[in-house]
Every structure is written in C-alpha cells, then in structure tokens.
Write a protein that holds these residues in place. Sequence first.
Motif, PDB file in Angstrom:
ATOM      1  N   ARG A  33      48.275 -14.467  -1.619  1.00 55.91           N
ATOM      2  CA  ARG A  33      49.855 -15.083  -1.967  1.00 55.91           C
ATOM      3  C   ARG A  33      49.213 -15.069  -2.987  1.00 55.91           C
ATOM      4  NH1 ARG A  33      50.451 -20.565   0.584  1.00 55.91           N
ATOM      5  NH2 ARG A  33      51.562 -20.447  -0.700  1.00 55.91           N
ATOM      6  N   VAL A  34      49.822 -13.868  -3.864  1.00 52.88           N
ATOM      7  CA  VAL A  34      49.593 -13.454  -5.159  1.00 52.88           C
ATOM      8  C   VAL A  34      49.572 -14.416  -6.569  1.00 52.88           C
ATOM      9  CG1 VAL A  34      49.887 -11.246  -7.192  1.00 52.88           C
ATOM     10  CG2 VAL A  34      49.376 -10.745  -4.839  1.00 52.88           C
ATOM     11  N   ASN A  35      51.384 -14.583  -6.166  1.00 53.77           N
ATOM     12  CA  ASN A  35      51.746 -15.529  -7.186  1.00 53.77           C
ATOM     13  C   ASN A  35      50.800 -16.733  -7.502  1.00 53.77           C
ATOM     14  OD1 ASN A  35      53.693 -13.648  -8.572  1.00 53.77           O
ATOM     15  ND2 ASN A  35      55.612 -14.031  -6.599  1.00 53.77           N
ATOM     16  N   ARG A  80      47.746 -16.713  -9.184  1.00 55.00           N
ATOM     17  CA  ARG A  80      47.819 -16.319 -10.174  1.00 55.00           C
ATOM     18  C   ARG A  80      47.395 -17.547 -11.228  1.00 55.00           C
ATOM     19  NH1 ARG A  80      50.361 -10.603 -10.236  1.00 55.00           N
ATOM     20  NH2 ARG A  80      48.743  -9.555 -11.244  1.00 55.00           N
ATOM     21  N   ALA A  89      47.159  -6.605  -2.373  1.00 51.28           N
ATOM     22  CA  ALA A  89      46.824  -7.802  -2.322  1.00 51.28           C
ATOM     23  C   ALA A  89      47.784  -8.300  -1.290  1.00 51.28           C
ATOM     24  CB  ALA A  89      46.488  -8.298  -4.165  1.00 51.28           C
ATOM     25  N   THR A  90      48.916  -7.962  -1.533  1.00 54.26           N
ATOM     26  CA  THR A  90      50.120  -8.790  -0.653  1.00 54.26           C
ATOM     27  C   THR A  90      49.885  -8.242   0.784  1.00 54.26           C
ATOM     28  OG1 THR A  90      51.742  -9.215  -2.479  1.00 54.26           O
ATOM     29  CG2 THR A  90      52.977  -9.423   0.009  1.00 54.26           C
ATOM     30  N   LYS A 150      45.355  -8.297 -16.159  1.00 59.81           N
ATOM     31  CA  LYS A 150      45.230  -6.402 -15.986  1.00 59.81           C
ATOM     32  C   LYS A 150      45.108  -6.260 -17.233  1.00 59.81           C
ATOM     33  CE  LYS A 150      47.147  -5.842 -11.007  1.00 59.81           C
ATOM     34  NZ  LYS A 150      47.871  -5.853 -10.371  1.00 59.81           N
ATOM     35  N   GLY A 191      46.196  -3.954  -7.093  1.00 60.10           N
ATOM     36  CA  GLY A 191      47.517  -4.385  -6.838  1.00 60.10           C
ATOM     37  C   GLY A 191      48.359  -5.079  -6.074  1.00 60.10           C
ATOM     38  N   ASP A 192      49.575  -5.840  -7.152  1.00 63.43           N
ATOM     39  CA  ASP A 192      50.320  -7.206  -6.149  1.00 63.43           C
ATOM     40  C   ASP A 192      50.402  -6.201  -4.582  1.00 63.43           C
ATOM     41  OD1 ASP A 192      49.638  -7.956  -8.432  1.00 63.43           O
ATOM     42  OD2 ASP A 192      52.304  -8.131  -9.078  1.00 63.43           O
ATOM     43  N   GLU A 193      50.854  -5.585  -4.744  1.00 62.07           N
ATOM     44  CA  GLU A 193      51.154  -4.651  -3.213  1.00 62.07           C
ATOM     45  C   GLU A 193      50.375  -4.988  -1.718  1.00 62.07           C
ATOM     46  OE1 GLU A 193      53.853  -0.733  -2.893  1.00 62.07           O
ATOM     47  OE2 GLU A 193      55.618  -1.949  -4.594  1.00 62.07           O
ATOM     48  N   LEU A 244      42.843  -8.413  -6.427  1.00 61.76           N
ATOM     49  CA  LEU A 244      43.888  -8.424  -6.927  1.00 61.76           C
ATOM     50  C   LEU A 244      43.658  -7.951  -8.097  1.00 61.76           C
ATOM     51  CD1 LEU A 244      46.294 -10.802  -7.999  1.00 61.76           C
ATOM     52  CD2 LEU A 244      44.681 -11.278  -9.268  1.00 61.76           C
TER      53      LEU A 244
END
Length: 323
Positions: free
Chosen positions: A225-227, A230, A219-220, A82, A215-217, A212
């Motif tokens: 599965r953000v991690n 990435r 997206a989750t 980002k 934001g992570d929240e 993505l």
Amino acid sequence: MRTLKFSIICAATVAGFFFSLTNGSVEISSAQVLADLFGGATELDETKRQILENIRLPRTIVAMLVGVNLSLSGAILQAVMKNPLADPHIIGISSGAGLFGIFAMMIANDALLVTPAAFVGAMLAASLIYILAWKDGIRPIRVILAGVAVSAFLGAGISAMLIFAGDKVHGALMWMVGGLSARSWQHVELLLPYSIAGTLATFLAARHMNILQLGDEVATGLGLRVNLLRTLLTATAALLAASAVCVVGLLGFVGLIVPHTARLILGSDYRILLPGAALLGAAVVTISDTFARTIFAPTELPVGILMAMLGAPFFLYLLRKEL
C-alpha cells in the motif's frame, strides 16, 4: 567484502566514541575511560571523573543519538522521494520542527511538550512540500525547490520568534546553527525514547523500502500500500528529525551526507544500508563535534558550522550530478 566494510564503520563509531571522551581541555586516556565506565581500577581524580561522567559522556551519547536520528531520517526521505538530495534540513522538515518547537517552548515552557509540537511542525512541513511539489506526480527537482522555499519561509518565522528572546541571543544563535554545548543527561533522557522508537520502526520497514525502489506500479503489484507506506515513513522521518532538532537545534547536512556515503560503501539494500547509516551518522557527528570544540579551544565552535562547511560542497556536487 560488505561485512568488512560494515566492520570498518562499526570500528569508526567506537573510535568516535572514545575520541570524544578522551579529548578536550583536560586529557583523559582511553584506559582511564574504560576503567571508569566498567568499574576497574582507575587513576582518575574527582575532577576528571566529574568531567567524564557529567560533561563528556552525556554530550557524546547525545551526539551519537542525534547522528543516528538525522541519518535515518535522511535515508527515509531519500527512499520515499527517490531523491538523493532529500534531507530534513534542506527540504524544510527541520525548520518546521524548529518553528513549532520554539513556539511550544515560549508558550508552554515545558520540555516534554517540545518534541510532540516539533513533530507536528515537521509533518505539516512535509505535507506542504508534497502539495507544492505535486504536479502530475512527484519529480525530485520540484521537491528540492519546494523544500527550499518552505525552509526559507519557516526560517523567517523562526528568526522572528527568536527576536522576542532578546535576553537569550547567544543560546538562540547556537540553536540556529546547531550545537551540542552543555548537553546533559536530561537531554539524553529526552532524546532516547524517540531514538529507540524511530530506529526500530525504520529497521522494520527496510524490506518495504527496498520494494518501494522498484517503482509504484511494481510495489502495488506486490501488495504494498504505497501511499500509506509513504505516509508512515514520512511520519517516522519527521519524528526522528524533530527529536534531534529539539535537542541540538538546526543541525544540517547530516541526513544528506551520511546516507549517501553509506550507500556508496554498502550498496542500496536498505536492510544493510540503514544500520550502516545509523552507525556512520553516530561516528560523523561525534567526531565532528569533538573537532569543533577542540580545534579553536578554549573557544567552542558549534558543530553545525563544521557540518555546513562539509555538507554544502557535497550538496553542490550531488546537485550537479543529478541535473
């Protein structure tokens, strides 16, 4: 309107292709190029045909593939971090690829092992940057500062290793600044599989990259599965950058300038941005390389010098804008 802009980028890519093939110490017209490529009647003598088919054409294809790879790598890193300042050269991924690639070249002396080794180096550099930049989350400025430090450290390692290649100083210098001199069909064959695999993986992930950006929240919450995403995207960016580094050396700023320019032209939808960045990257590197090898003819200027002259002011502009 977006369709028109995308069409202009496509036209620029085609123009860059023919601009590279027709310009040089020996002038070859576009009509002669078309006739030779597609089997029509041509007035090319044997010397011009050899220049076109065995010197300019492979060099042009390598330039386009390198432009695609570095542009997509930069676009991925900017999405993952980002951060519009992210670029495989600036944050040290290219240096990691270069260090391990040179090591494999010196130890094994096998071209087939260079790209996998460079990929490992690029991934280790990316992981190190993440570790150094992490403190209650990732902030863009910490990524850049960590990347600059890692790049400087790895660059020192590259310089130290190149000292042992004293009989190849000129080639080492060209590799350090990034150049396309004497690139052949062998380099096309080496680069093409990685370009195809990395490009397909990037395009398939375009929708996830859009999510993505929310934001992570969010997206989750949407089931991403953000991690893991990435990690996979960083691996793809590392593969694209590593393959380019192995062929042309440390060519900088392409991954910074092109994705940001494509975003300004086409918007932030990665389904459109990624193809646009790939085409624009091919055009930029091809046209820049043509200018670099003709502007001071018969002396050839490495394209990396020209890209640095364009990219450094652009980076400073983005840095002031972000801060």
